[in-house]
Every structure is written in C-alpha cells, then in structure tokens.
Write an enzyme that holds these catalytic residues in place. Sequence first.
Site, PDB file in Angstrom:
ATOM      1  N   ILE A 107       0.864  -1.186   0.000  1.00 19.72           N
ATOM      2  CA  ILE A 107       0.000   0.000   0.000  1.00 19.72           C
ATOM      3  C   ILE A 107       0.897   1.232   0.000  1.00 19.72           C
ATOM      4  CG2 ILE A 107      -0.203  -0.018   2.535  1.00 19.72           C
ATOM      5  CD1 ILE A 107      -3.067   1.117   2.147  1.00 19.72           C
ATOM      6  N   ILE A 138       4.909  -1.106   2.796  1.00 25.65           N
ATOM      7  CA  ILE A 138       4.536   0.291   2.566  1.00 25.65           C
ATOM      8  C   ILE A 138       5.344   0.810   1.384  1.00 25.65           C
ATOM      9  CG2 ILE A 138       4.284   2.566   3.584  1.00 25.65           C
ATOM     10  CD1 ILE A 138       2.662   0.261   4.958  1.00 25.65           C
ATOM     11  N   LYS A 139       4.651   1.296   0.366  1.00 24.26           N
ATOM     12  CA  LYS A 139       5.324   1.784  -0.839  1.00 24.26           C
ATOM     13  C   LYS A 139       5.792   3.227  -0.637  1.00 24.26           C
ATOM     14  CE  LYS A 139       3.668   0.588  -4.987  1.00 24.26           C
ATOM     15  NZ  LYS A 139       2.684   0.340  -6.076  1.00 24.26           N
ATOM     16  N   ILE A 140       7.097   3.414  -0.816  1.00 25.93           N
ATOM     17  CA  ILE A 140       7.711   4.735  -0.704  1.00 25.93           C
ATOM     18  C   ILE A 140       8.447   5.013  -2.013  1.00 25.93           C
ATOM     19  CG2 ILE A 140       9.450   6.133   0.489  1.00 25.93           C
ATOM     20  CD1 ILE A 140       8.859   4.535   3.024  1.00 25.93           C
TER      21      ILE A 140
END
Length: 369
Positions: A107, A138-140
């Site tokens: 996400i 977690i998409k960064i």
Amino acid sequence: MSDRLKKLSDAGVSIWLDDLSRERIETGNLASLVEEKSVVGVTTNPTIFAAAIANGERYDEQVAQLVDKGESVDRVIFELTTEDVRNACDILQPVAERTAYDGRVSIEVEPDLANDTEATIASARALWAAVDRPNALIKIPATKEGLPAITAAIAEGISVNVTLIFGKVRYQEVMDAYLSGLEQARDAGLDLGRINSVASFFVSRVDTEVDARLEKIGSDEALDLRGKAAVANARVAYAAYEEVIASDRWKLLAESGANPQRPLWASTGVKNPDYSDTLYVTDLVVRDTVNTMPEKTLDAFADHGDLQGDQVTGKSGEAQAVFDQLAGVGIDFEDVLVVLETEGVDKFKKSWAELVETVKGQMDKAAQA
C-alpha cells in the site's frame, strides 16, 4: 493450476498481482489466483483503488458509515484502502508462512508527499499501524526525498516496497538506504528477519520514452533499437543488485538475519502492440526476483508465455552494449531517467487526485441516500 505460471514460479520468479479490489477479496477471486495461478503477492496504487471503488458497490456501506461520522475524504480513503490491504494480507498470510519473502501486499504513501521526507515517514508509520499485518509492505517512492524516508522506515521495522525506480544510480542509492536502515535496526536490537523489502524497478515506461525518441531520430540504426532499452536497463540493475549481495556489508547483515531486498520488475504490462505481450516477463526471468503483473499480462503468460530460462544473469555486458548503441544514435539516457521520474511522480499525484474525486463522489451519494 496454470502450467506456464507454475514453471515461471519454479524458475524463481515470484508472481505478484498488480491489482486489488474488495470484490476480488470477498468473492474468493484473490484466493483462487493464489491457488490456481501461482500468485504470491499483491501490489496496489491509487489508480487501482479508484477503479475498484468506482466500479463496485462493496464499499458503499463503509463509506456511508464514515460519512455519518463526519470523516474527511482523506480519512475515508485511508479507511477503505487499509481495510482492503489488511484483508488481502490475511488471504496471503499462509503464503507468507510457507515462503521466505512472499505473501506480501503493498500500500502506497500519499503521492503528494513524494518530495517531503518527514511527511512520507509519518504516512508510512500511519499505514503500517493501521494495516497492522507483518506481511504488509509500505510503498515509498525512490525520490531524493524518499531515500531518507526509506532508511527511517526500515530502521523502525517497517517493511517497504520502494517504488518509482528507473535507473541504476538511483537504484544503488535505494539499496544503500535499505542497508543503512537495516544497520540502524540491528543496532537498536530489532529482529531483522521481520523486516522485508522489494525495490520496484519500472520497465515498460523506459521503452515508451526511448522508443519515442528513437522514432523522432528516424534513422534505420535508431529504429532497430526500439524495444531494447527497458530490458537492458533492468539487466544492468540486476547486476548492481548482485554486487551488493556479494558485498561484505550485506554479508554482515545477512549473518544478523536480514532479508535481501529483492528486485521487483514493475510496469510489466506491454504498451506497444508490436511487441510480445509477455516481453517483460519472458526476458526478465531470473531467480529471487518479483514480477508484478496486471491480470491481462498474467493471463497472457498463462496462455502462451515462453519460458527460456534465466535471461538476466551474466547479460550486463550485452545490456551495456545496447546503451552504447543508444548513445551512438543520440539518446541521452540520463535525460530519459530525469523525465521518467518527474512524469512518474506527476502520474502518482494525478492518480491520487483521481482517487480523491472518486471517493468524494461516493461520499456525496452516501450523504444524499
């Protein structure tokens, strides 16, 4: 089970679906893809969620409840998307238990934060806490400002999918950010085995940009290079990954229980109809990588994908020759990378705006009901 997809999986490629919706979750479709099509992970983005929310009624009840509470549109988006990712994580949990690194669901932090390090870190923390599943990622984005956020998140034990990587140099910076985060986590006494990461290296967009420039040049030599840049770029990136995995720095972390940050081939749906629709799967087969596919590409490979073994290891010299040829006809690849990252961030922001508009529309309908 799809024989071709199983063979791809057996070749060491983790197949992740680049899509998610509440309908997939509640109808059992996602579970079926895991059982029948070797899917072992899921990636999402705002565009995917916008389509899911716009085209399905399964969100209506939750939207109505949140509207009754007087929640803002940003909060409604947060609640809807984290609910889907949490439930998808539960479906993929058995995969996470039986495999070393798979069973993950990604996400994304708000794209508007791509150039704000502290806000990205705060968003990553909030998403990680809300999903509250060890197999979440977690998409960064791999912007300059995103790099220290990656380190900070990893240092806190947050698993990360680094997205929007286009070139080797930035990819090397991403790997350094990951290792720095692991070193900080180790020094803080965290269990490194609980931290996972992938580095999403975008593929098809490279050919789209380079091909357009080659066609503008128009010479036979230039036109012969169409469709070659993206695969070459990914192969060069994989060679950089191999260098890191062979380094003493990595070996020390591995001895402390750290997991490798696997390369993930993203944007693997083929955009040019003149190319094979499985090009970015077949030509990027190599062990210990992820290929995240839209369902159209997944089905295409299941139907007629051609598995020719490892197509990446030992091919960096061949790939570099492609870049030399591109430079020879006048392609400034560094400029290509700058354009792609700038466009990538802009597209992420536009997709977020699209999601906001979609959810606002659903909230208005709920308020009038």
